[in-house]
Design a protein around this motif. Sequence first.
Motif, PDB file in Angstrom:
ATOM      1  N   ARG A 119      53.133  -9.442  59.070  1.00  0.00           N
ATOM      2  CA  ARG A 119      51.921  -8.654  59.328  1.00  0.00           C
ATOM      3  C   ARG A 119      51.909  -8.175  60.776  1.00  0.00           C
ATOM      4  NH1 ARG A 119      47.275 -11.382  58.937  1.00  0.00           N
ATOM      5  NH2 ARG A 119      46.145 -10.011  57.520  1.00  0.00           N
ATOM      6  N   ILE A 120      51.664  -6.887  60.951  1.00  0.00           N
ATOM      7  CA  ILE A 120      51.699  -6.256  62.277  1.00  0.00           C
ATOM      8  C   ILE A 120      50.392  -5.507  62.533  1.00  0.00           C
ATOM      9  CG2 ILE A 120      52.890  -4.581  63.749  1.00  0.00           C
ATOM     10  CD1 ILE A 120      55.368  -5.007  61.925  1.00  0.00           C
ATOM     11  N   GLU A 121      49.823  -5.693  63.716  1.00  0.00           N
ATOM     12  CA  GLU A 121      48.668  -4.905  64.152  1.00  0.00           C
ATOM     13  C   GLU A 121      49.169  -3.829  65.102  1.00  0.00           C
ATOM     14  OE1 GLU A 121      45.820  -2.985  64.439  1.00  0.00           O
ATOM     15  OE2 GLU A 121      44.972  -4.864  63.610  1.00  0.00           O
ATOM     16  N   MET A 122      48.983  -2.558  64.692  1.00  0.00           N
ATOM     17  CA  MET A 122      49.420  -1.442  65.520  1.00  0.00           C
ATOM     18  C   MET A 122      48.303  -0.916  66.410  1.00  0.00           C
ATOM     19  SD  MET A 122      51.829   0.661  62.794  1.00  0.00           S
ATOM     20  CE  MET A 122      50.504   0.798  61.557  1.00  0.00           C
ATOM     21  N   GLY A 123      47.060  -1.309  66.121  1.00  0.00           N
ATOM     22  CA  GLY A 123      45.908  -0.858  66.900  1.00  0.00           C
ATOM     23  C   GLY A 123      45.847  -1.518  68.261  1.00  0.00           C
ATOM     24  N   GLU A 124      44.829  -1.142  69.047  1.00  0.00           N
ATOM     25  CA  GLU A 124      44.777  -1.580  70.443  1.00  0.00           C
ATOM     26  C   GLU A 124      44.423  -3.051  70.607  1.00  0.00           C
ATOM     27  OE1 GLU A 124      40.183  -0.207  71.533  1.00  0.00           O
ATOM     28  OE2 GLU A 124      41.892   0.973  72.237  1.00  0.00           O
ATOM     29  N   LYS A 125      43.784  -3.647  69.594  1.00  0.00           N
ATOM     30  CA  LYS A 125      43.432  -5.067  69.702  1.00  0.00           C
ATOM     31  C   LYS A 125      43.348  -5.691  68.318  1.00  0.00           C
ATOM     32  CE  LYS A 125      40.317  -8.206  72.152  1.00  0.00           C
ATOM     33  NZ  LYS A 125      39.231  -8.326  73.139  1.00  0.00           N
ATOM     34  N   LYS A 126      43.742  -6.982  68.233  1.00  0.00           N
ATOM     35  CA  LYS A 126      43.673  -7.695  66.961  1.00  0.00           C
ATOM     36  C   LYS A 126      42.224  -7.945  66.572  1.00  0.00           C
ATOM     37  CE  LYS A 126      47.788 -10.580  67.831  1.00  0.00           C
ATOM     38  NZ  LYS A 126      48.274 -11.978  67.867  1.00  0.00           N
ATOM     39  N   GLN A 127      41.972  -8.037  65.271  1.00  0.00           N
ATOM     40  CA  GLN A 127      40.674  -8.505  64.803  1.00  0.00           C
ATOM     41  C   GLN A 127      40.543  -9.975  65.188  1.00  0.00           C
ATOM     42  OE1 GLN A 127      40.152  -7.707  60.631  1.00  0.00           O
ATOM     43  NE2 GLN A 127      40.873  -5.599  60.820  1.00  0.00           N
ATOM     44  N   HIS A 135      50.532  -3.387  68.915  1.00  0.00           N
ATOM     45  CA  HIS A 135      49.660  -2.437  69.600  1.00  0.00           C
ATOM     46  C   HIS A 135      50.347  -1.110  69.909  1.00  0.00           C
ATOM     47  CE1 HIS A 135      47.092  -5.885  69.734  1.00  0.00           C
ATOM     48  NE2 HIS A 135      47.801  -6.510  70.673  1.00  0.00           N
ATOM     49  N   LYS A 136      51.255  -0.715  69.023  1.00  0.00           N
ATOM     50  CA  LYS A 136      51.933   0.579  69.143  1.00  0.00           C
ATOM     51  C   LYS A 136      52.096   1.172  67.750  1.00  0.00           C
ATOM     52  CE  LYS A 136      54.719  -0.815  73.157  1.00  0.00           C
ATOM     53  NZ  LYS A 136      56.105  -1.046  73.657  1.00  0.00           N
ATOM     54  N   SER A 137      52.034   2.486  67.648  1.00  0.00           N
ATOM     55  CA  SER A 137      52.210   3.150  66.361  1.00  0.00           C
ATOM     56  C   SER A 137      53.679   3.124  65.954  1.00  0.00           C
ATOM     57  CB  SER A 137      51.732   4.600  66.435  1.00  0.00           C
ATOM     58  OG  SER A 137      50.344   4.645  66.691  1.00  0.00           O
ATOM     59  N   LEU A 138      53.915   3.030  64.647  1.00  0.00           N
ATOM     60  CA  LEU A 138      55.274   2.961  64.124  1.00  0.00           C
ATOM     61  C   LEU A 138      55.535   4.108  63.148  1.00  0.00           C
ATOM     62  CD1 LEU A 138      55.414  -0.881  63.408  1.00  0.00           C
ATOM     63  CD2 LEU A 138      56.770   0.331  65.142  1.00  0.00           C
ATOM     64  N   ASP A 139      56.755   4.618  63.179  1.00  0.00           N
ATOM     65  CA  ASP A 139      57.194   5.631  62.222  1.00  0.00           C
ATOM     66  C   ASP A 139      57.670   4.880  60.973  1.00  0.00           C
ATOM     67  OD1 ASP A 139      58.512   7.517  60.685  1.00  0.00           O
ATOM     68  OD2 ASP A 139      59.471   8.508  62.393  1.00  0.00           O
ATOM     69  N   VAL A 140      56.781   4.712  60.005  1.00  0.00           N
ATOM     70  CA  VAL A 140      57.083   3.909  58.828  1.00  0.00           C
ATOM     71  C   VAL A 140      58.155   4.563  57.961  1.00  0.00           C
ATOM     72  CG1 VAL A 140      56.119   2.825  56.763  1.00  0.00           C
ATOM     73  CG2 VAL A 140      54.787   2.880  58.871  1.00  0.00           C
ATOM     74  N   GLY A 189      61.126   1.998  64.158  1.00  0.00           N
ATOM     75  CA  GLY A 189      59.796   2.603  64.086  1.00  0.00           C
ATOM     76  C   GLY A 189      59.295   3.115  65.421  1.00  0.00           C
ATOM     77  N   LEU A 190      59.803   2.526  66.518  1.00  0.00           N
ATOM     78  CA  LEU A 190      59.433   2.968  67.868  1.00  0.00           C
ATOM     79  C   LEU A 190      60.396   4.034  68.394  1.00  0.00           C
ATOM     80  CD1 LEU A 190      58.593  -0.500  69.485  1.00  0.00           C
ATOM     81  CD2 LEU A 190      56.968   1.265  68.782  1.00  0.00           C
ATOM     82  N   LYS A 191      61.351   4.442  67.542  1.00  0.00           N
ATOM     83  CA  LYS A 191      62.364   5.452  67.879  1.00  0.00           C
ATOM     84  C   LYS A 191      63.315   4.982  68.981  1.00  0.00           C
ATOM     85  CE  LYS A 191      59.374   9.249  66.368  1.00  0.00           C
ATOM     86  NZ  LYS A 191      59.970   9.265  65.022  1.00  0.00           N
ATOM     87  N   GLU A 192      63.486   3.676  69.079  1.00  0.00           N
ATOM     88  CA  GLU A 192      64.457   3.109  70.014  1.00  0.00           C
ATOM     89  C   GLU A 192      65.838   2.973  69.364  1.00  0.00           C
ATOM     90  OE1 GLU A 192      61.037   0.411  72.279  1.00  0.00           O
ATOM     91  OE2 GLU A 192      62.677  -0.569  71.199  1.00  0.00           O
ATOM     92  N   ARG A 241      75.154 -11.001  66.484  1.00  0.00           N
ATOM     93  CA  ARG A 241      73.704 -11.088  66.708  1.00  0.00           C
ATOM     94  C   ARG A 241      73.241 -10.149  67.818  1.00  0.00           C
ATOM     95  NH1 ARG A 241      69.443 -10.205  67.447  1.00  0.00           N
ATOM     96  NH2 ARG A 241      67.616 -11.512  67.863  1.00  0.00           N
ATOM     97  N   GLN A 242      74.066  -9.907  68.822  1.00  0.00           N
ATOM     98  CA  GLN A 242      73.673  -9.067  69.952  1.00  0.00           C
ATOM     99  C   GLN A 242      73.458  -7.606  69.552  1.00  0.00           C
ATOM    100  OE1 GLN A 242      72.961 -10.500  72.932  1.00  0.00           O
ATOM    101  NE2 GLN A 242      73.394 -12.384  71.785  1.00  0.00           N
ATOM    102  N   MET A 243      73.979  -7.212  68.406  1.00  0.00           N
ATOM    103  CA  MET A 243      73.850  -5.825  67.960  1.00  0.00           C
ATOM    104  C   MET A 243      72.510  -5.536  67.299  1.00  0.00           C
ATOM    105  SD  MET A 243      76.580  -4.237  68.866  1.00  0.00           S
ATOM    106  CE  MET A 243      76.566  -2.757  67.836  1.00  0.00           C
ATOM    107  N   ALA A 244      71.859  -6.577  66.796  1.00  0.00           N
ATOM    108  CA  ALA A 244      70.580  -6.392  66.100  1.00  0.00           C
ATOM    109  C   ALA A 244      69.417  -6.425  67.087  1.00  0.00           C
ATOM    110  CB  ALA A 244      70.414  -7.466  65.033  1.00  0.00           C
ATOM    111  N   GLY A 245      68.221  -6.207  66.577  1.00  0.00           N
ATOM    112  CA  GLY A 245      67.028  -6.148  67.412  1.00  0.00           C
ATOM    113  C   GLY A 245      66.502  -7.510  67.819  1.00  0.00           C
ATOM    114  N   TYR A 246      65.324  -7.482  68.426  1.00  0.00           N
ATOM    115  CA  TYR A 246      64.733  -8.721  68.940  1.00  0.00           C
ATOM    116  C   TYR A 246      64.119  -9.555  67.815  1.00  0.00           C
ATOM    117  CZ  TYR A 246      59.977  -6.681  68.687  1.00  0.00           C
ATOM    118  OH  TYR A 246      58.793  -6.143  68.255  1.00  0.00           O
TER     119      TYR A 246
END
Length: 247
Positions: free
Chosen positions: A114-122, A133-138, A208-211, A226-231
């Motif tokens: 579960r990811i919150e893309m808005g400015e603050k969590k509920q 807290h960032k928009s993603l290109d789904v 999704g962040l276009k990185e 492992r170093q080739m994949a993301g965080y």
Amino acid sequence: MTNYRIIVEYDGSRYDGWQKQGNTDQTIQGKIETVLERLCGQSVEVHGSGRTDAGVHALNQVANFHVDINKKGQEIMEYLNHYLPEDIRVKALDQVPERFHSRLNAQEKTYLYRIEMGEKKQVFDRKYIYGLHKSLDVEAMERAAALLCGEHDFKSFCSNRKMKKSTVRNLKKIEFEKEDTRLFVRFTGNGFLYNMVRILMGTLIEVGLKERRPEEMSGILKALDRQMAGYTVPPEGLFLESVNYLL
């Protein structure tokens, strides 16, 4: 000896994972075994369908244990729920065949992130969702996910560098569901390596962040590095949602 299966939900926030460890008494398996041993007056080993990491939650963890006790299943379940901490609950208990094993007989598992893309969590959801807290290109994430699905060697997506067993897994599907500013991602497969879901999620987030480009997924798989994949995303957004069996 009777073999019982339990369905357990837990908030993993304050625990060091599912598996019992010698250096901590803060594990889900350990808490359940302690209560069962008090009830039965003897050592009881609880087998989980898989080892959720520290801070990871479960909606439907499956486990089984063998006991020789003159009590009905309902009584055992009520005893467990009475003495377990409030953040661990047995949702169901039933008797299963002697040879049933929650891990060895599992056909597939589904994890939810579960990811919150808005400015603050509920406020009341803050411990159970990743605050990106960032928009993603789904759409880009979906294209990348399609390249990750199927049977592959997922060594690039495993944190255990000393893994001696096979790192080949069948990732059957990755599903995306957007709800307002939240994104829910489900991973279904026949098994998962150490931190595999969290690394897959981190890699897809980078897409999704276009990185990263979606097309890079094939190269990451082939690299077996492992170093080739993301965080690795944090654990609070991860839930073991379901485990399926053929009985």
